[in-house]
Motif scaffolding. Structure first.
Motif, PDB file in Angstrom:
ATOM      1  N   GLU A 459      10.089   8.401   5.873  1.00 21.81           N
ATOM      2  CA  GLU A 459      10.597   7.598   6.734  1.00 21.81           C
ATOM      3  C   GLU A 459       9.455   6.792   7.277  1.00 21.81           C
ATOM      4  O   GLU A 459       9.351   5.678   7.394  1.00 21.81           O
ATOM      5  N   MET A 460       8.190   7.580   7.546  1.00 24.52           N
ATOM      6  CA  MET A 460       7.168   6.984   7.933  1.00 24.52           C
ATOM      7  C   MET A 460       6.526   6.058   6.845  1.00 24.52           C
ATOM      8  O   MET A 460       5.997   5.062   7.265  1.00 24.52           O
ATOM      9  N   ILE A 461       6.402   6.635   5.635  1.00 29.57           N
ATOM     10  CA  ILE A 461       6.057   5.605   4.752  1.00 29.57           C
ATOM     11  C   ILE A 461       6.743   4.247   4.532  1.00 29.57           C
ATOM     12  O   ILE A 461       6.040   3.210   4.292  1.00 29.57           O
ATOM     13  N   LYS A 462       8.269   4.608   4.580  1.00 31.09           N
ATOM     14  CA  LYS A 462       8.916   3.239   4.723  1.00 31.09           C
ATOM     15  C   LYS A 462       8.543   2.437   5.830  1.00 31.09           C
ATOM     16  O   LYS A 462       8.536   1.011   5.743  1.00 31.09           O
ATOM     17  N   GLU A 463       8.285   2.827   7.049  1.00 29.69           N
ATOM     18  CA  GLU A 463       7.894   2.065   8.157  1.00 29.69           C
ATOM     19  C   GLU A 463       6.220   1.439   7.737  1.00 29.69           C
ATOM     20  O   GLU A 463       6.143   0.355   8.123  1.00 29.69           O
ATOM     21  N   LEU A 464       5.603   2.229   7.239  1.00 28.22           N
ATOM     22  CA  LEU A 464       4.369   1.768   6.703  1.00 28.22           C
ATOM     23  C   LEU A 464       4.297   0.572   5.946  1.00 28.22           C
ATOM     24  O   LEU A 464       3.522  -0.614   5.971  1.00 28.22           O
ATOM     25  N   GLU A 466       6.832  -1.697   5.617  1.00 34.73           N
ATOM     26  CA  GLU A 466       7.290  -2.529   6.350  1.00 34.73           C
ATOM     27  C   GLU A 466       6.236  -3.464   7.262  1.00 34.73           C
ATOM     28  O   GLU A 466       6.006  -4.615   7.148  1.00 34.73           O
ATOM     29  N   THR A 467       5.332  -2.713   7.925  1.00 32.84           N
ATOM     30  CA  THR A 467       4.236  -3.210   8.726  1.00 32.84           C
ATOM     31  C   THR A 467       3.161  -3.561   7.873  1.00 32.84           C
ATOM     32  O   THR A 467       2.664  -4.716   8.286  1.00 32.84           O
ATOM     33  N   ALA A 468       2.958  -3.181   6.812  1.00 32.52           N
ATOM     34  CA  ALA A 468       1.962  -3.600   5.723  1.00 32.52           C
ATOM     35  C   ALA A 468       2.273  -5.232   5.226  1.00 32.52           C
ATOM     36  O   ALA A 468       1.553  -5.838   5.076  1.00 32.52           O
ATOM     37  N   ASN A 469       3.519  -4.926   4.758  1.00 32.64           N
ATOM     38  CA  ASN A 469       4.120  -6.402   4.427  1.00 32.64           C
ATOM     39  C   ASN A 469       4.105  -7.467   5.507  1.00 32.64           C
ATOM     40  O   ASN A 469       3.568  -8.746   5.056  1.00 32.64           O
ATOM     41  N   GLN A 470       4.078  -7.097   6.792  1.00 30.71           N
ATOM     42  CA  GLN A 470       4.112  -8.002   7.909  1.00 30.71           C
ATOM     43  C   GLN A 470       2.600  -8.474   8.031  1.00 30.71           C
ATOM     44  O   GLN A 470       2.430  -9.712   8.394  1.00 30.71           O
ATOM     45  N   ASP A 471       1.528  -7.672   7.928  1.00 34.99           N
ATOM     46  CA  ASP A 471       0.474  -7.832   8.243  1.00 34.99           C
ATOM     47  C   ASP A 471      -0.203  -8.392   6.789  1.00 34.99           C
ATOM     48  O   ASP A 471      -1.426  -8.444   6.966  1.00 34.99           O
ATOM     49  N   LYS A 472       0.619  -8.446   5.813  1.00 34.74           N
ATOM     50  CA  LYS A 472       0.018  -9.076   4.715  1.00 34.74           C
ATOM     51  C   LYS A 472      -1.078  -8.090   3.906  1.00 34.74           C
ATOM     52  O   LYS A 472      -2.095  -8.593   3.277  1.00 34.74           O
ATOM     53  N   TYR A 473      -1.066  -6.705   4.221  1.00 37.20           N
ATOM     54  CA  TYR A 473      -1.836  -5.856   3.666  1.00 37.20           C
ATOM     55  C   TYR A 473      -1.165  -5.122   2.330  1.00 37.20           C
ATOM     56  O   TYR A 473      -1.976  -4.122   1.648  1.00 37.20           O
ATOM     57  N   PHE A 474       0.060  -5.195   2.251  1.00 37.19           N
ATOM     58  CA  PHE A 474       0.754  -4.374   1.270  1.00 37.19           C
ATOM     59  C   PHE A 474      -0.022  -4.274  -0.022  1.00 37.19           C
ATOM     60  O   PHE A 474       0.126  -3.251  -0.720  1.00 37.19           O
ATOM     61  N   ASP A 475      -0.425  -5.556  -0.483  1.00 39.65           N
ATOM     62  CA  ASP A 475      -0.954  -5.609  -1.870  1.00 39.65           C
ATOM     63  C   ASP A 475      -2.054  -4.859  -2.156  1.00 39.65           C
ATOM     64  O   ASP A 475      -2.402  -4.450  -3.278  1.00 39.65           O
ATOM     65  N   ILE A 477      -2.774  -1.977  -0.614  1.00 44.64           N
ATOM     66  CA  ILE A 477      -2.387  -0.446  -0.683  1.00 44.64           C
ATOM     67  C   ILE A 477      -1.181  -0.252  -1.280  1.00 44.64           C
ATOM     68  O   ILE A 477      -0.835   1.283  -1.304  1.00 44.64           O
ATOM     69  N   GLU A 478      -0.582  -1.072  -2.220  1.00 46.79           N
ATOM     70  CA  GLU A 478       0.498  -0.759  -2.918  1.00 46.79           C
ATOM     71  C   GLU A 478       0.539   0.534  -3.881  1.00 46.79           C
ATOM     72  O   GLU A 478       1.266   1.343  -3.898  1.00 46.79           O
ATOM     73  N   GLU A 479      -0.634   0.751  -4.361  1.00 54.03           N
ATOM     74  CA  GLU A 479      -0.841   1.546  -5.463  1.00 54.03           C
ATOM     75  C   GLU A 479      -0.860   3.000  -4.934  1.00 54.03           C
ATOM     76  O   GLU A 479      -0.429   4.022  -5.269  1.00 54.03           O
ATOM     77  N   ALA A 482       2.375   3.866  -3.569  1.00 48.43           N
ATOM     78  CA  ALA A 482       3.369   4.535  -4.694  1.00 48.43           C
ATOM     79  C   ALA A 482       2.842   5.952  -5.150  1.00 48.43           C
ATOM     80  O   ALA A 482       3.579   6.662  -5.552  1.00 48.43           O
ATOM     81  N   ALA A 483       1.691   6.175  -5.333  1.00 42.43           N
ATOM     82  CA  ALA A 483       1.251   7.384  -5.591  1.00 42.43           C
ATOM     83  C   ALA A 483       1.600   8.595  -4.606  1.00 42.43           C
ATOM     84  O   ALA A 483       2.088   9.613  -5.007  1.00 42.43           O
ATOM     85  N   LEU A 484       1.598   8.229  -3.432  1.00 45.18           N
ATOM     86  CA  LEU A 484       2.405   9.002  -2.418  1.00 45.18           C
ATOM     87  C   LEU A 484       3.537   9.398  -2.522  1.00 45.18           C
ATOM     88  O   LEU A 484       3.926  10.587  -2.251  1.00 45.18           O
ATOM     89  N   GLU A 485       4.207   8.268  -2.633  1.00 47.71           N
ATOM     90  CA  GLU A 485       5.853   8.617  -2.797  1.00 47.71           C
ATOM     91  C   GLU A 485       6.067   9.262  -3.920  1.00 47.71           C
ATOM     92  O   GLU A 485       6.876  10.408  -3.967  1.00 47.71           O
ATOM     93  N   ASN A 486       5.355   9.154  -4.893  1.00 48.88           N
ATOM     94  CA  ASN A 486       5.430   9.874  -6.382  1.00 48.88           C
ATOM     95  C   ASN A 486       4.916  11.452  -6.135  1.00 48.88           C
ATOM     96  O   ASN A 486       5.815  12.359  -6.457  1.00 48.88           O
ATOM     97  N   GLU A 487       4.110  11.618  -5.307  1.00 45.59           N
ATOM     98  CA  GLU A 487       3.443  12.978  -5.067  1.00 45.59           C
ATOM     99  C   GLU A 487       4.623  13.712  -4.033  1.00 45.59           C
ATOM    100  O   GLU A 487       4.935  14.987  -4.280  1.00 45.59           O
TER     101      GLU A 487
END
Length: 553
Positions: A459-464, A466-475, A477-479, A482-487
């Motif tokens: 849930e926290m990663i999902k919020e992160l 969303e926040t990263a998208n709003q702040d234009k930082y998602f690109d 930290i995307e990898e 994704a690695a964290l979600e996979n882990e």
């Protein structure tokens, strides 16, 4: 003399002005009441006449009443005529029915528990049975509350139920005669760990004090030298029962609780008026975030008189007293009339009870909002919401996978199947354990079923994201995300193994309930109950027990 007359005239004038001012204020208040009632009545009339759809007068009025009361506090409630019986059950602990606890699991209405000796048990109904009909009417689309209302009724009347049972191809029919059902306020008491008496109190309904008193007397007769009184999750109940239970452990004549409210003649101080059972026996009281109201009175009294140690978590923080007032058409108003104060003088009402943590706890209150009080021995205690334990134990709770297995009914259903495969087994609640082979059988059984769940970390990663998208930082930290979600997903695949101890515990208690009902479940839980283990440790360590009840230098 002339000066005296002037003084008298002046005083009379001031008195007349005050009287007129009071009368004006009083009249203003009455005018406001009459005005707003008239506004409400005309609004209701216009709404009922012109609103585009048909309005249910009862439903919309109850919605308005409940919204009004909700703005005051969570405990002032309107009780319409059709819910009066539920309120009486809460107060008396008695009702006419068959003695089952119903629940819904994935769309199935299931018997979750049966009271020993109740009509349902006598008729042959078992835990795990799926209820499909009541009096030849399907219950498929009914809520659990609706089913419970249908099963309750006048003592001596009959109710016909049809159930599906594991391993039986055809539905089973039972004709059950309703009887008086007494909800057990003390579902379990006994000796644990040698000479320690354990008493579980689940609610303060009528007779709770007498039940605790008789349980302690019986256990002392069996050799009890120390006591654990378990109030965890106890939501409270009748004020007089909290006084009765406190009186078991403190001398006659001591103050237990006082109430203070708007109506001064209702303010009262309650004292212990009976001979106690034992004022010296070492005592540990277990409390949790959901121990409330009457539970907090008993726990607070024991703490204020240094009579016993409190073990667990900070209690709920409900220091409000409710009374019922009769309304027209057999309805009632349960209204908060006072706050209660325990012997040290503190009120345990949470300062802001409307904002709580997800688990019901009141969280941390700033020290600036707390007042300091002292116990009889001089220990410092505080108000500001709830009673704090003398010996805190963190409640770790279950992991998300265990919660989901319980929620989905998989642990419940596996226990039911195990029972019908081992009907003649009579497992000892204390000695029975889930073997590795049985656990492997469970993991194989559950492997083809859907028990997907989302962890707090996900849930926290999902919020992160969303926040990263709003702040234009998602690109950027995307990898990494994704690695964290996979882990996390890879680790979740191992959760059945990682959390097997707590899943085994849940399985054990559920299986034991099939053979020994509620008492067996409680007894089987002691082995893995951290708060009980800590209480036993304190009671067996005289020095530590004594130090907790002394002033810290």
């Amino acid at each position: 003399m002339k000066l005296s007359n002037k003084v008298i005239i002046t005083l009379l004038a001031i008195g007349m002005i005050a009287l007129v001012s009071f009368q004006v204020k009083k009249n203003d208040r009455y005018f406001e009441i009459i005005k707003n009632l008239d506004v409400f009545t005309t609004l209701y009339k216009e709404l009922n006449t012109y609103y585009v759809d048909e309005i249910n007068p009862t439903e919309i009025m109850e919605t308005g009443i409940e919204a009004m009361l909700e703005s005051l506090d969570p405990y002032t409630n309107f009780i319409p005529e059709d819910r009066i019986e539920d309120y009486r059950i809460m107060s008396t602990g008695q009702y006419g029915g068959i003695g089952t606890t119903m629940g819904e699991i994935e769309g199935r209405h299931v018997v979750m528990m049966i009271l020993e000796g109740a009509p349902a048990e006598i008729a042959g109904v078992k835990i795990g049975d799926e209820l499909i009909e009541i009096n030849n009417n399907s219950v498929k689309d009914y809520s659990t509350d609706e089913i419970n209302k249908l099963l309750k009724g006048q003592i001596g009347t009959e109710v016909d139920v049809k159930v599906n049972r594991k391993g039986v191809k055809k539905p089973l029919n039972f004709e059950i005669n309703r009887d008086r059902i007494n909800i057990e306020s003390v579902p379990y008491y006994g000796l644990i760990s040698g000479d320690i008496a354990y008493i579980r109190l689940t609610e303060f309904s009528s007779g709770a004090g007498a039940s605790v008193r008789s349980a302690l007397v019986e256990l002392k007769g069996q050799g009890a030298k120390k006591v654990i009184l378990d109030l965890r999750g106890n939501p409270g109940g009748l004020l007089n029962e909290s006084i009765e239970i406190s009186n078991i452990f403190i001398p006659k004549g001591l103050e237990v609780v006082s109430t203070k409210g708007k109506i001064e003649e209702w303010n009262k101080t309650y004292t212990a008026n009976k001979n106690p059972v034992d004022v010296n026996i070492p005592l540990a009281v277990l409390i949790s975030n959901n121990s409330a109201s009457a539970s907090e009175i008993v726990a607070g009294v024991m703490q204020d008189y240094d009579r016993g140690v409190l073990v667990g978590q900070k209690s709920f923080g409900k220091g409000l007293v409710q009374a019922t007032r009769p309304l027209s058409y057999n309805s009632q108003l349960k209204i908060t009339t006072a706050k209660y104060y325990i012997p040290s003088g503190r009120c345990i009402q949470a300062i802001d009870y409307s904002h709580r943590n997800k688990d019901g706890s009141i969280g941390k209150i700033p020290d600036s909002l707390k007042s300091e009080f002292k116990t009889r021995a001089g220990r410092v205690v505080f108000d500001g919401g709830g009673v704090s334990p003398d010996h805190a134990v963190v409640n770790k709770g279950y992991a998300p996978i265990t919660i989901q297995l319980i929620k989905k009914g998989f642990i419940f259903d596996f226990a039911t199947e195990y029972y019908y495969q081992n009907v003649d087994l009579k497992p000892d609640p204390k000695a029975f354990n889930i073997s590795d082979d049985l656990y492997k059988e469970f993991t194989k059984w559950v492997s083809g079923r859907n028990y997907s769940y989302t962890t707090s970390t996900e849930e926290m990663i999902k919020e992160l994201k969303e926040t990263a998208n709003q702040d234009k930082y998602f690109d950027f930290i995307e990898e990494e995300i994704a690695a964290l979600e996979n882990e996390i997903e890879n680790h979740k695949k191992e959760d059945l193994e990682v959390f097997q101890l707590e899943i085994k515990r849940a399985l054990k208690e559920e299986i034991i309930s099939r053979y020994h009902k509620r008492q067996g479940m409680i007894e089987s839980s002691f082995e893995n109950d951290e708060e009980v283990e800590e209480a036993i440790m304190l009671l067996n360590d005289k020095n530590q027990y004594k130090n907790l009840l002394q002033v810290k230098n």
